[in-house]
Design a protein around this motif. Structure first.
Motif, short mmCIF file in Angstrom:
data_model
loop_
_atom_site.label_atom_id
_atom_site.label_comp_id
_atom_site.label_asym_id
_atom_site.label_seq_id
_atom_site.Cartn_x
_atom_site.Cartn_y
_atom_site.Cartn_z
N SER A 1 0.81 -1.14 -0.03
CA SER A 1 -0.01 0.09 -0.05
C SER A 1 0.99 1.28 0.07
CB SER A 1 -0.92 -0.13 1.16
OG SER A 1 -0.35 0.23 2.43
N GLN A 2 0.18 2.23 0.15
CA GLN A 2 1.03 3.74 -0.04
C GLN A 2 1.89 3.78 1.28
OE1 GLN A 2 -2.01 6.76 -0.70
NE2 GLN A 2 -0.43 8.24 -0.67
N LEU B 1 -6.17 6.12 4.09
CA LEU B 1 -5.77 5.07 3.12
C LEU B 1 -7.08 4.02 2.66
CD1 LEU B 1 -2.42 4.10 4.56
CD2 LEU B 1 -2.71 5.78 2.47
N VAL C 1 -7.95 1.70 4.20
CA VAL C 1 -7.53 0.29 4.68
C VAL C 1 -8.95 -0.37 5.49
CG1 VAL C 1 -6.16 -1.35 5.63
CG2 VAL C 1 -5.34 0.98 5.08
#
Ligand code: CUA
Length: 335
Positions: free
Chosen positions: A256-257, A317, A319
């Motif tokens: 992920s980022q 994000l 998530v």
């Protein structure tokens, strides 16, 4: 004299005492180094001298109010020369003497002692880099990098080299020494010394944007053996994940980022936007002493960092729950 005038000075004194008492673990008036001690002494002298003038002026005003119908000065009468002499001595000579004395003591004595350059005078050097809004902490000569928590050996002069990655910040741990500005393209140096083990709170002291108030840090002064153990541990790369769930969390992080903004030494995550997370679980707080470092707060922080610290660089994000649970387990394992 009105009631307001009579009660104002004691009320102000009580307000100051309460305000200083509220700054828990962060009062310049409970010094824990020779430098901070000199600063506190200078402050008490300044308060003493200022109080003499404040109460002297209030006293003179009171006398003049009672004598408002009587012409001339008390004791001196109606002499023109006495008026001029009073104006010159109280308006020019005494203020000039007091201001020059305070300037000399603060500039040549106290500042000189707090301002010792890091090289030579100190046993070790720590680099502190200001970011909007956290403190990056590096230990030159080792691989240790941390954030918002500075470990130092107790009773050891430590040189701080302060720089900034963006705007002007100011490094200030009131119980240990004065402030030092962090200015772009400039290295400012200061001595950090703690005379007994403990945790000393520090705070950014230069307005640096929306979350300036949430840019705090903690200095941990430890006995030498404990400090060196900490430094050795912090120099190591991150611990590998210890459970299948933590492994899953690591995959979430790397894919992920997260990994493009944070570094976890020993992995492929090498981002430099946010704090180094290699030993995240060993720290006591998150987001520069904004929230405690617990599983609950870490989950909340990752889910919605903008709700906790609006304007910070960490995005939402998105998530999802199960990935989030794995991510938190992984990060909590980074001791
Ligand atoms: Cu950084 Cu204020």
């Amino acid at each position: 004299m009105s009631a307001v005038k009579r009660w104002l000075p004691p009320l102000i004194a009580v307000a100051i005492a309460l305000a200083l008492g509220g700054c828990n673990g962060q009062s310049p008036l409970s010094p824990h180094s020779p430098q901070a001690h000199d600063i506190a002494t200078l402050w008490w002298w300044m308060l003493g001298v200022a109080s003499i003038f404040l109460f002297g002026a209030i006293g003179l005003l009171t006398i003049s109010w009672f004598r408002r119908q009587t012409p001339g000065l008390p004791l001196l009468g109606k002499r023109e020369g006495a008026n001029t002499a009073l104006v010159i001595s109280f308006g020019i000579v005494i203020p000039a003497f007091v201001l020059i004395s305070l300037f000399a003591v603060s500039d040549f004595y106290v500042l000189g002692k707090t301002d010792q350059p890091a090289s030579g005078a100190s046993a070790m050097t720590i680099r502190v880099i200001g970011h909007q809004w956290f403190w990056e902490v590096r230990y030159p000569g080792t691989r240790a990098v941390t954030a918002n928590e500075i470990h130092i050996p107790v009773r050891t002069p430590v040189g701080i080299v302060a720089t900034t990655d963006d705007v002007i910040h100011s490094f200030w741990v009131p119980e240990l020494n004065r402030k030092i500005d962090m200015i772009p393209d400039q290295r400012n140096r200061m001595l950090l010394y703690a005379d007994r083990p403990g945790v000393y709170r520090g705070q950014c002291a230069e307005f640096c944007g929306l979350q300036h108030a949430h840019m705090a840090m903690r200095v941990f002064a430890q006995p030498r053996s404990g400090f060196h153990r900490w430094l050795r541990g912090s120099s190591k790369p991150a611990r590998p994940p210890a459970s299948p769930l933590a492994h899953r969390g690591e995959r979430v992080f790397m894919s992920s980022q997260c990994a493009s903004c944070h570094t976890i030494r020993g992995t492929s995550a090498r981002g430099t936007v946010g704090p180094d997370l290699t030993h995240l679980a060993s720290r006591t707080s998150l987001a520069a002493d904004t929230i405690p470092n617990t599983a609950y707060w870490l989950r909340r922080w990752i889910r919605d960092p903008q709700a906790i610290k609006p304007g910070n660089k960490m995005p939402d994000l998105g998530v999802r729950w199960r990935k989030l649970a794995a991510l938190v387990v992984y990060l909590r394992g980074l001791g």
